[in-house]
Design a protein around this motif. Structure first.
Motif, PDB file in Angstrom:
ATOM      1  N   PHE A 690       0.807  -1.215   0.000  1.00 44.00           N
ATOM      2  CA  PHE A 690       0.000   0.000   0.000  1.00 44.00           C
ATOM      3  C   PHE A 690       0.844   1.270   0.000  1.00 44.00           C
ATOM      4  CE2 PHE A 690      -2.680  -3.295   2.022  1.00 44.00           C
ATOM      5  CZ  PHE A 690      -3.673  -3.341   1.060  1.00 44.00           C
ATOM      6  N   GLU A 691       2.004   1.239   0.592  1.00 47.86           N
ATOM      7  CA  GLU A 691       2.861   2.433   0.585  1.00 47.86           C
ATOM      8  C   GLU A 691       3.316   2.784  -0.826  1.00 47.86           C
ATOM      9  OE1 GLU A 691       3.816   4.714   2.595  1.00 47.86           O
ATOM     10  OE2 GLU A 691       2.826   3.970   4.417  1.00 47.86           O
ATOM     11  N   THR A 692       3.797   1.769  -1.550  1.00 48.26           N
ATOM     12  CA  THR A 692       4.229   2.021  -2.934  1.00 48.26           C
ATOM     13  C   THR A 692       3.053   2.462  -3.787  1.00 48.26           C
ATOM     14  OG1 THR A 692       6.005   0.397  -2.745  1.00 48.26           O
ATOM     15  CG2 THR A 692       5.279   0.977  -4.965  1.00 48.26           C
ATOM     16  N   VAL A 725      -6.273   3.900   2.582  1.00 53.91           N
ATOM     17  CA  VAL A 725      -6.863   3.119   3.677  1.00 53.91           C
ATOM     18  C   VAL A 725      -5.879   2.050   4.142  1.00 53.91           C
ATOM     19  CG1 VAL A 725      -8.682   1.474   4.266  1.00 53.91           C
ATOM     20  CG2 VAL A 725      -9.240   3.556   2.999  1.00 53.91           C
ATOM     21  N   GLY A 726      -5.278   1.352   3.180  1.00 50.13           N
ATOM     22  CA  GLY A 726      -4.364   0.267   3.532  1.00 50.13           C
ATOM     23  C   GLY A 726      -3.118   0.737   4.254  1.00 50.13           C
ATOM     24  N   GLU A 732      -6.918  11.218   4.347  1.00 54.21           N
ATOM     25  CA  GLU A 732      -6.705  11.426   2.926  1.00 54.21           C
ATOM     26  C   GLU A 732      -7.694  10.603   2.091  1.00 54.21           C
ATOM     27  OE1 GLU A 732      -4.470  10.906   5.161  1.00 54.21           O
ATOM     28  OE2 GLU A 732      -2.814  12.334   4.959  1.00 54.21           O
ATOM     29  N   ALA A 733      -7.941   9.381   2.532  1.00 53.68           N
ATOM     30  CA  ALA A 733      -8.888   8.530   1.811  1.00 53.68           C
ATOM     31  C   ALA A 733     -10.276   9.154   1.793  1.00 53.68           C
ATOM     32  CB  ALA A 733      -8.937   7.146   2.452  1.00 53.68           C
ATOM     33  N   LEU A 734     -10.725   9.643   2.948  1.00 54.68           N
ATOM     34  CA  LEU A 734     -12.054  10.250   3.023  1.00 54.68           C
ATOM     35  C   LEU A 734     -12.121  11.513   2.182  1.00 54.68           C
ATOM     36  CD1 LEU A 734     -14.867  10.244   4.244  1.00 54.68           C
ATOM     37  CD2 LEU A 734     -13.944  11.475   6.224  1.00 54.68           C
ATOM     38  N   CYS A 755     -17.265   2.380  -9.130  1.00 52.16           N
ATOM     39  CA  CYS A 755     -16.028   2.859  -8.489  1.00 52.16           C
ATOM     40  C   CYS A 755     -16.339   3.891  -7.412  1.00 52.16           C
ATOM     41  CB  CYS A 755     -15.088   3.443  -9.539  1.00 52.16           C
ATOM     42  SG  CYS A 755     -14.381   2.225 -10.667  1.00 52.16           S
ATOM     43  N   ALA A 756     -17.198   4.864  -7.743  1.00 56.30           N
ATOM     44  CA  ALA A 756     -17.539   5.904  -6.777  1.00 56.30           C
ATOM     45  C   ALA A 756     -18.243   5.309  -5.564  1.00 56.30           C
ATOM     46  CB  ALA A 756     -18.417   6.961  -7.440  1.00 56.30           C
ATOM     47  N   ALA A 757     -19.168   4.372  -5.787  1.00 55.79           N
ATOM     48  CA  ALA A 757     -19.889   3.758  -4.670  1.00 55.79           C
ATOM     49  C   ALA A 757     -18.955   2.906  -3.818  1.00 55.79           C
ATOM     50  CB  ALA A 757     -21.036   2.907  -5.203  1.00 55.79           C
ATOM     51  N   THR A 758     -18.009   2.207  -4.438  1.00 52.33           N
ATOM     52  CA  THR A 758     -17.047   1.396  -3.687  1.00 52.33           C
ATOM     53  C   THR A 758     -16.153   2.280  -2.833  1.00 52.33           C
ATOM     54  OG1 THR A 758     -17.059  -0.292  -5.419  1.00 52.33           O
ATOM     55  CG2 THR A 758     -15.209  -0.314  -3.897  1.00 52.33           C
ATOM     56  N   ILE A 759     -15.706   3.399  -3.389  1.00 52.10           N
ATOM     57  CA  ILE A 759     -14.872   4.332  -2.635  1.00 52.10           C
ATOM     58  C   ILE A 759     -15.640   4.864  -1.432  1.00 52.10           C
ATOM     59  CG2 ILE A 759     -13.852   6.629  -2.738  1.00 52.10           C
ATOM     60  CD1 ILE A 759     -13.090   6.001  -5.646  1.00 52.10           C
ATOM     61  N   THR A 760     -16.897   5.219  -1.653  1.00 49.35           N
ATOM     62  CA  THR A 760     -17.730   5.718  -0.560  1.00 49.35           C
ATOM     63  C   THR A 760     -17.863   4.650   0.522  1.00 49.35           C
ATOM     64  OG1 THR A 760     -18.981   7.168  -2.038  1.00 49.35           O
ATOM     65  CG2 THR A 760     -20.030   6.560   0.042  1.00 49.35           C
ATOM     66  N   ALA A 761     -18.110   3.400   0.120  1.00 47.70           N
ATOM     67  CA  ALA A 761     -18.258   2.316   1.094  1.00 47.70           C
ATOM     68  C   ALA A 761     -16.967   2.077   1.864  1.00 47.70           C
ATOM     69  CB  ALA A 761     -18.693   1.042   0.372  1.00 47.70           C
ATOM     70  N   MET A 762     -15.829   2.145   1.157  1.00 45.45           N
ATOM     71  CA  MET A 762     -14.539   1.902   1.806  1.00 45.45           C
ATOM     72  C   MET A 762     -14.236   2.921   2.892  1.00 45.45           C
ATOM     73  SD  MET A 762     -12.292   0.933  -1.592  1.00 45.45           S
ATOM     74  CE  MET A 762     -10.723   0.901  -0.752  1.00 45.45           C
ATOM     75  N   THR A 763     -14.773   4.110   2.750  1.00 44.13           N
ATOM     76  CA  THR A 763     -14.465   5.186   3.711  1.00 44.13           C
ATOM     77  C   THR A 763     -15.651   5.492   4.623  1.00 44.13           C
ATOM     78  OG1 THR A 763     -15.111   6.793   1.987  1.00 44.13           O
ATOM     79  CG2 THR A 763     -12.768   6.264   2.189  1.00 44.13           C
TER      80      THR A 763
END
Length: 918
Positions: A690-692, A725-726, A732-734, A755-763
């Motif tokens: 995740f860092e890279t 997130v990882g 930053e993710a939010l 993609c947008a809905a997945t990002i919203t769910a992840m955060t």
């Protein structure tokens, strides 16, 4: 009916082979190509084969190459089609129109090369329905390129059809036709005995010593044998020493034909010249061009066996190609120009042919003629003959009295050469001439020069400077830009897109602000899309969908590529696939085929066809290396890098990214640099580095920002959020998830919505997380995007497991693993499998397929198959969402599936329930 091929001496072997060829052709299709030196007897064998075919009940259609029409596309095909007017009328309208437009006999959208090839094959099939058909094509070495492609296409597809194709070409022509599928038969000279036998049969009155000398000097060439001996007979020199065949130019068969032509009356020679320059032998055209009683002048040439008129009286054919050459050699320049003028008048209803004859008839600048030729060039472009358009536009420029018109036409020829035909050297050659003109640069010149320097050298700075200067100096139109200005703005948009630098895109945005809305594929719309994807209106999307729906009937490569470019930003490439494929397959649009290959590769990549996308990328890279279009090769490296990243081939990914960065870095092409960062971020995420991944994703854009002219900021948003997130960067993710939501890109396509809905769910907060993921996975159309769906399942499962909800997590992780396994996305499959192991589930737990579903499991499965989310199913069945997830977790392995998208088909495959009471 018996046929005796008298007159052909020493050709028993060849005649035997040709007889077998005709028998095979009449039953199952066959081809043959006769090769040999001029005069060796190829045309005589073609004639004999045609006569033998007629005697066997086969229909014969003939055509021939004409060296004065090699730059007129489909000129050779025109002869074959003209002989089949009844069959042409019986073709389906789409095929008939394609042939008519390609041959300049009708108007309409430009047909693709493959459409014309298929239509020609269908025409010949139609002609062979009632009796076998033999196609005879002489002088293939001077048949135009487009017609040669028809010959090859038809030749490779004659198996099982009652069609024969026989052609002839000179051995030294340098035009390899073996690859077209024609079986080659080499025709060699006659041996000494056969040569003497031929001479004795035709010239029994000449002494044996003379015949022996003729045979020795003619070296077994049948045409030379007959013409040398005939010349000797006419001269009366029975000793073989004198001014006849034995010395000087009399030994040249062509010169002997010239002498026979020279003895004809002047009116006959004039008519023969018209016939040569007209090319097709159309008696109707000759009658108009030759004037009153003109056709009567053919009689002396017929009596001397120099020409033959077909039995139907519609065409005239020269005895031998060398007769045509002799006719032209014996004419003066003014006589040829006069003949071309008369033919132009006779062809007033055929703009391209009229323009060609006017081009040859005119020696001094003449704007009226130049305008006609330019119109012919545009007609060529509309019917898909880009090569012919370049030739005609250059000639129009040469005949332009005004220097500005000359520059404009030359520049347009250069632009067509680089953008559609792929002839970089031709374009460079034209632009070198244009640059030599000290006058101010035109819009067309700027567009051609700018595009050239961009696609070959990647020099966005020079291209931008040229285009902006020309655009600023151009008068402002009252409505939407068109013509030269539209072309210049489109090219400037492409330059700004690849540059991605504010100093390039801001001036473009300022210019575009002056103009009203235009079609979605116009330069104004494309520029606005690049500038701010989220600002695109629903009306623009609706009009784009309409444009895409009309592509089925469009084969203009320029229109197809522009529309596909707009479609690529809104995940609408599947609707363009058929038209894009036609551009790729059309050999006359090599330049346009390269961006078309990019779109095909992207379509495969987005749809999860990773191997197909890698193959298309490799084809693109090879084609660009061959042609010198280095910019488009970078598109190939990008797709190849993304496919390799998702498949876990890290060495290949890094190699392609290295190519991208090495080429784009010194040229400061930010978009290509972003392509490399996107692929490297995707590869790192597959390895859970995740860092890279965060480092590469934030090189594209900072968290919480979506910069203008940076499409990769939208495409890589899931990568940035997941990497943030990882790596523990939740703020930053939010922030980035909020930016994507606020931009409104989710409404532009089902993929972007997922993609947008997945990002919203992840955060999302833990208490809202499950509902957000369920909403994402219930979105319509997500089955088109298996990789993005797999990511959503994986992210959902990971978060469920971290909350200790292992049973629910297994359902999502099993679905993710199954999708990634189908795609061949090995590292992502491994991530899902590792998460599954962490829940205590092993791979063998999937071995329950075939177990019966409980009644409640069946009900849950049926509702899920309709697209309902887990919370909505729970509400309807008075269950908890967790219980619904548990039921689905058990249902998937029982049905042997891995995703909700497979539920409907799996349920339909179940055996019917037994009737109640049994």
């Amino acid at each position: 009916m018996d046929f005796d091929p008298t007159g052909l001496v020493g050709r028993d072997r060849e005649l035997g082979e040709l007889a077998m060829f005709l028998d095979k052709a009449a039953s199952d299709g066959a081809t043959v190509l006769l090769t040999g030196e001029p005069g060796v007897g190829k045309t005589a064998l073609l004639d004999t084969t045609a006569e033998l075919a007629l005697a066997k009940g086969t229909r014969v259609v003939r055509g021939s190459g004409v060296e004065y029409e090699t730059d007129i596309s489909f000129a050779g095909l025109h002869q074959l089609v003209a002989a089949l007017p009844y069959e042409l009328g019986r073709l389906p309208p789409s095929m008939r129109e394609a042939l008519e437009v390609a041959l300049g006999l009708g108007v309409g959208p430009a047909p693709s090369r493959i459409t014309v090839l298929n239509a020609a094959l269908s025409l010949f099939e139609e002609a062979a329905k009632e009796q076998p058909l033999l196609l005879v094509v002489d002088d293939l070495h001077v048949v135009d390129h487009a017609s040669r492609s028809v010959v090859g296409f038809v030749a490779r597809r004659l198996g099982g059809r009652r069609i024969g194709l026989i052609g002839a070409q000179r051995a030294e022509s340098g035009e390899p036709l073996r690859a077209t599928g024609l079986t080659e038969v080499e025709i060699g000279p006659l041996n000494d005995a056969d040569a003497l036998r031929l001479l004795s049969r035709r010239f029994a009155h000449l002494p044996p010593r003379v015949l022996s000398t003729v045979a020795r000097e003619a070296q077994g060439n049948p045409l030379a044998l007959l013409e040398f001996a005939g010349s000797t007979s006419v001269s009366g020199d029975r000793n073989g020493s004198g001014a006849g065949w034995a010395s000087g130019p009399g030994r040249d068969v062509r010169a002997l034909y010239g002498a026979r032509v020279e003895r004809l009356p002047q009116r006959t020679r004039d008519l023969l010249l018209l016939a040569v320059l007209e090319g097709s032998g159309d008696i109707g055209v000759l009658e108009v061009a030759g004037g009153p009683d003109g056709l009567g002048s053919l009689a002396p040439a017929e009596r001397d066996h120099l020409v033959m008129v077909a039995e139907n009286g519609r065409t005239v054919r020269f005895r031998h190609p060398l007769v045509r050459s002799a006719v032209v050699d014996g004419s003066t320049g003014e006589q040829r120009r006069s003949a071309h003028r008369r033919l132009a008048d006779a062809l007033a209803d055929q703009p391209e042919r009229r323009g060609d004859h006017l081009a040859r008839a005119t020696t001094v600048p003449d704007e009226a003629v130049a305008a006609v030729i330019e119109s012919a060039a545009r007609s060529s472009l509309r019917r898909g003959d880009a090569d012919g358009a370049v030739v005609r536009m250059r000639r129009a420029a040469e005949l332009s009295p005004d220097r500005a018109d000359r520059r404009r036409r030359m520049s347009q020829a250069a632009y067509i050469a680089v953008w559609i035909t792929g002839h970089l050297e031709t374009s460079h050659e034209i632009m070198r001439e244009v640059r030599g003109d000290p006058a101010a640069r035109s819009l067309s010149a700027a567009a051609a020069a700018g595009y050239l320097v961009l696609v070959t050298e990647g020099d966005a700075d020079t291209a931008h400077a040229l285009l902006m200067k020309a655009i600023e100096q151009a008068p402002a139109p009252s409505g939407p830009p068109h013509g030269e200005l539209e072309t210049a703005l489109f090219t400037l948009t492409i330059v700004s897109e690849f540059s991605g630098r504010r100093e390039h895109w801001q001036p473009l945005v300022d210019v575009l602000a002056r103009f009203p809305e235009a079609s979605p594929a116009a330069a104004m719309s494309l520029g606005r899309i690049h500038h701010d994807l989220g600002s695109v209106t629903d009306d623009t999307l609706r009009r784009l969908d309409e444009e895409i729906s009309r592509l089925k009937g469009r084969t203009d490569a320029d229109v197809v590529v522009r529309t596909a470019l707009a479609a690529s930003y809104f995940d609408r490439l599947p609707g363009c696939r058929e038209a894009v494929s036609r551009v790729i397959r059309d050999g006359g649009a090599v330049g346009a085929s390269m961006p078309a290959l990019v779109f095909a590769a992207l379509d495969d990549l987005y749809a999860g066809r990773l191997q197909a996308s890698a193959d298309a990328a490799a084809e693109l890279i090879a084609l660009c290396e061959e042609t010198g279009y280095h910019l488009f090769a970078q598109g190939g490296h990008y797709v190849a890098a993304m496919a390799a990243a998702q498949r876990g081939d890290l060495d290949a990914c890094h190699e392609h990214c290295g190519n991208l960065r090495d080429w784009s870095g010194p040229r400061r092409l930010r978009r290509l640099e972003n392509h490399a960062h996107q692929a490297l971020a995707r590869a790192a995420l597959g390895a859970a580095d995740f860092e890279t991944a965060y480092r590469h994703a934030t090189a594209i854009c900072a968290p919480g920002t979506l910069p203008p002219f940076n499409h990769e900021a939208v495409l890589s948003a899931p990568d940035l959020v997941e990497a943030a997130v990882g790596s523990g960067r939740h703020t930053e993710a939010l922030r980035h998830a909020d930016a994507i939501r606020d931009a409104g890109v989710g409404r532009l396509s089902s993929r972007l919505a997922l993609c947008a809905a997945t990002i919203t769910a992840m955060t999302s907060a833990p208490e809202a997380m499950a509902e957000r993921f369920e909403e994402a996975l219930a979105l319509p159309g997500i089955e088109q995007w298996p990789f993005e769906a797999g990511r959503a399942h994986l992210a959902y499962g990971e978060r469920l497991r971290r909350q200790g909800l292992n049973r629910d997590a297994r359902t999502q992780l099993t679905a993710a693993r199954g999708l990634f396994e189908e795609l061949g996305a090995r590292p992502w499959e491994d991530r899902a499998a590792a998460e599954l192991r962490a829940t205590g589930m092993t791979r063998t737990s999937r071995g329950k397929a075939g177990e019966a579903l409980t009644p409640q499991e069946l009900e849950v499965a049926r509702l899920a198959a309709t697209g309902l989310s887990n919370p909505r199913i729970a509400s309807r069945l008075f269950l908890s969402p967790r219980t619904v997830s548990s039921h689905l977790y058990r249902v998937f392995p029982k049905l042997g599936i891995t995703s909700r998208a497979e539920l409907r088909d799996a349920l339909e495959a179940l055996p019917p329930e037994p009737p109640a009471g049994l």
